[in-house]
Design a protein around this motif. Structure first.
Motif, PDB file in Angstrom:
ATOM      1  N   LEU A 102       0.813  -1.217   0.000  1.00  0.00           N
ATOM      2  CA  LEU A 102       0.000   0.000   0.000  1.00  0.00           C
ATOM      3  C   LEU A 102       0.843   1.262   0.000  1.00  0.00           C
ATOM      4  CD1 LEU A 102      -2.652  -0.956   2.690  1.00  0.00           C
ATOM      5  CD2 LEU A 102      -2.919  -1.015   0.210  1.00  0.00           C
ATOM      6  N   THR A 103       0.282   2.329  -0.560  1.00  0.00           N
ATOM      7  CA  THR A 103       0.856   3.669  -0.441  1.00  0.00           C
ATOM      8  C   THR A 103      -0.283   4.651  -0.245  1.00  0.00           C
ATOM      9  OG1 THR A 103       0.805   4.152  -2.813  1.00  0.00           O
ATOM     10  CG2 THR A 103       2.837   3.169  -1.951  1.00  0.00           C
ATOM     11  N   ALA A 104       0.039   5.772   0.360  1.00  0.00           N
ATOM     12  CA  ALA A 104      -0.928   6.860   0.520  1.00  0.00           C
ATOM     13  C   ALA A 104      -0.157   8.168   0.425  1.00  0.00           C
ATOM     14  CB  ALA A 104      -1.651   6.766   1.860  1.00  0.00           C
ATOM     15  N   THR A 105      -0.803   9.164  -0.159  1.00  0.00           N
ATOM     16  CA  THR A 105      -0.180  10.474  -0.328  1.00  0.00           C
ATOM     17  C   THR A 105      -0.971  11.520   0.441  1.00  0.00           C
ATOM     18  OG1 THR A 105       0.642   9.877  -2.515  1.00  0.00           O
ATOM     19  CG2 THR A 105       0.543  12.221  -2.010  1.00  0.00           C
ATOM     20  N   GLY A 106      -0.254  12.317   1.203  1.00  0.00           N
ATOM     21  CA  GLY A 106      -0.861  13.434   1.913  1.00  0.00           C
ATOM     22  C   GLY A 106      -0.327  14.722   1.310  1.00  0.00           C
ATOM     23  N   SER A 107      -1.151  15.756   1.357  1.00  0.00           N
ATOM     24  CA  SER A 107      -0.702  17.042   0.828  1.00  0.00           C
ATOM     25  C   SER A 107      -1.075  18.149   1.792  1.00  0.00           C
ATOM     26  CB  SER A 107      -1.317  17.305  -0.551  1.00  0.00           C
ATOM     27  OG  SER A 107      -2.718  17.444  -0.452  1.00  0.00           O
TER      28      SER A 107
ATOM     29  N   ALA B 204      -8.030  -4.798   6.432  1.00  0.00           N
ATOM     30  CA  ALA B 204      -8.042  -5.812   7.495  1.00  0.00           C
ATOM     31  C   ALA B 204      -9.466  -6.278   7.770  1.00  0.00           C
ATOM     32  CB  ALA B 204      -7.402  -5.259   8.763  1.00  0.00           C
ATOM     33  N   ARG B 205     -10.411  -5.342   7.772  1.00  0.00           N
ATOM     34  CA  ARG B 205     -11.817  -5.723   8.001  1.00  0.00           C
ATOM     35  C   ARG B 205     -12.328  -6.629   6.883  1.00  0.00           C
ATOM     36  NH1 ARG B 205     -12.296  -0.593  10.263  1.00  0.00           N
ATOM     37  NH2 ARG B 205     -12.808   0.393   8.304  1.00  0.00           N
ATOM     38  N   ARG B 206     -11.945  -6.332   5.648  1.00  0.00           N
ATOM     39  CA  ARG B 206     -12.407  -7.148   4.520  1.00  0.00           C
ATOM     40  C   ARG B 206     -11.738  -8.518   4.505  1.00  0.00           C
ATOM     41  NH1 ARG B 206     -11.678  -3.811  -0.800  1.00  0.00           N
ATOM     42  NH2 ARG B 206      -9.788  -3.335   0.302  1.00  0.00           N
ATOM     43  N   MET B 207     -10.468  -8.575   4.886  1.00  0.00           N
ATOM     44  CA  MET B 207      -9.736  -9.836   4.804  1.00  0.00           C
ATOM     45  C   MET B 207      -9.943 -10.729   6.015  1.00  0.00           C
ATOM     46  SD  MET B 207      -6.234  -8.963   2.858  1.00  0.00           S
ATOM     47  CE  MET B 207      -6.030 -10.704   2.518  1.00  0.00           C
ATOM     48  N   LEU B 208     -10.381 -10.171   7.109  1.00  0.00           N
ATOM     49  CA  LEU B 208     -10.577 -10.947   8.322  1.00  0.00           C
ATOM     50  C   LEU B 208     -12.031 -10.812   8.771  1.00  0.00           C
ATOM     51  CD1 LEU B 208      -9.126 -12.711  10.377  1.00  0.00           C
ATOM     52  CD2 LEU B 208      -8.575 -10.655  11.659  1.00  0.00           C
TER      53      LEU B 208
ATOM     54  N   ALA C 130      -6.228   4.347   7.589  1.00  0.00           N
ATOM     55  CA  ALA C 130      -7.612   4.053   7.218  1.00  0.00           C
ATOM     56  C   ALA C 130      -7.669   2.944   6.164  1.00  0.00           C
ATOM     57  CB  ALA C 130      -8.305   5.315   6.697  1.00  0.00           C
ATOM     58  N   ILE C 131      -6.759   2.972   5.201  1.00  0.00           N
ATOM     59  CA  ILE C 131      -6.721   1.936   4.172  1.00  0.00           C
ATOM     60  C   ILE C 131      -6.405   0.586   4.803  1.00  0.00           C
ATOM     61  CG2 ILE C 131      -5.433   1.096   2.159  1.00  0.00           C
ATOM     62  CD1 ILE C 131      -5.049   4.082   1.383  1.00  0.00           C
ATOM     63  N   ILE C 132      -5.434   0.552   5.693  1.00  0.00           N
ATOM     64  CA  ILE C 132      -5.040  -0.697   6.358  1.00  0.00           C
ATOM     65  C   ILE C 132      -6.208  -1.253   7.172  1.00  0.00           C
ATOM     66  CG2 ILE C 132      -3.574  -1.664   8.184  1.00  0.00           C
ATOM     67  CD1 ILE C 132      -1.363   0.263   7.127  1.00  0.00           C
TER      68      ILE C 132
END
Length: 96
Positions: free
Chosen positions: A21-26, A83-87, A77-79
């Motif tokens: 995963l990656t996420a970008t903040g600005s 995690a909720r979807r995979m577990l 938030a992505i993680i």
């Protein structure tokens, strides 16, 4: 015990996915952008040259900090969502 094996499998899959995963903040209307990976490491930092004036150093530091914090918030938030979807604990049956 069967569920324990399933949980371990989901945890491994989730960990593998998180690494990718990656996420970008600005911050500052895009003047500073920071991209972090699933290990919470900065992989990219983009600074608009307009803020590199020595007199604006303090502003640049604040914007970099803000962009980094936004990227970390997004990645977290992505993680959590992955995690909720995979577990799907709510769908597993635990026998006594």
């Amino acid at each position: 015990m069967k569920q324990l094996g399933q949980i371990e499998k989901y945890m491994k899959e989730t960990s593998d996915e998180v690494q990718k995963l990656t996420a970008t903040g600005s911050a500052g209307a895009g003047l500073v952008e920071v991209t972090v990976n699933g290990k919470f490491q900065v992989v990219s930092l983009n600074i608009n040259p307009v803020i590199l004036d020595k007199q604006q150093k303090d502003m640049a530091e604040v914007l970099i900090q803000s962009a980094f914090n936004e990227a970390i918030t997004k990645l977290t938030a992505i993680i959590e969502e992955r995690a909720r979807r995979m577990l799907p604990l709510d769908k597993m049956e635990f026998s006594k």
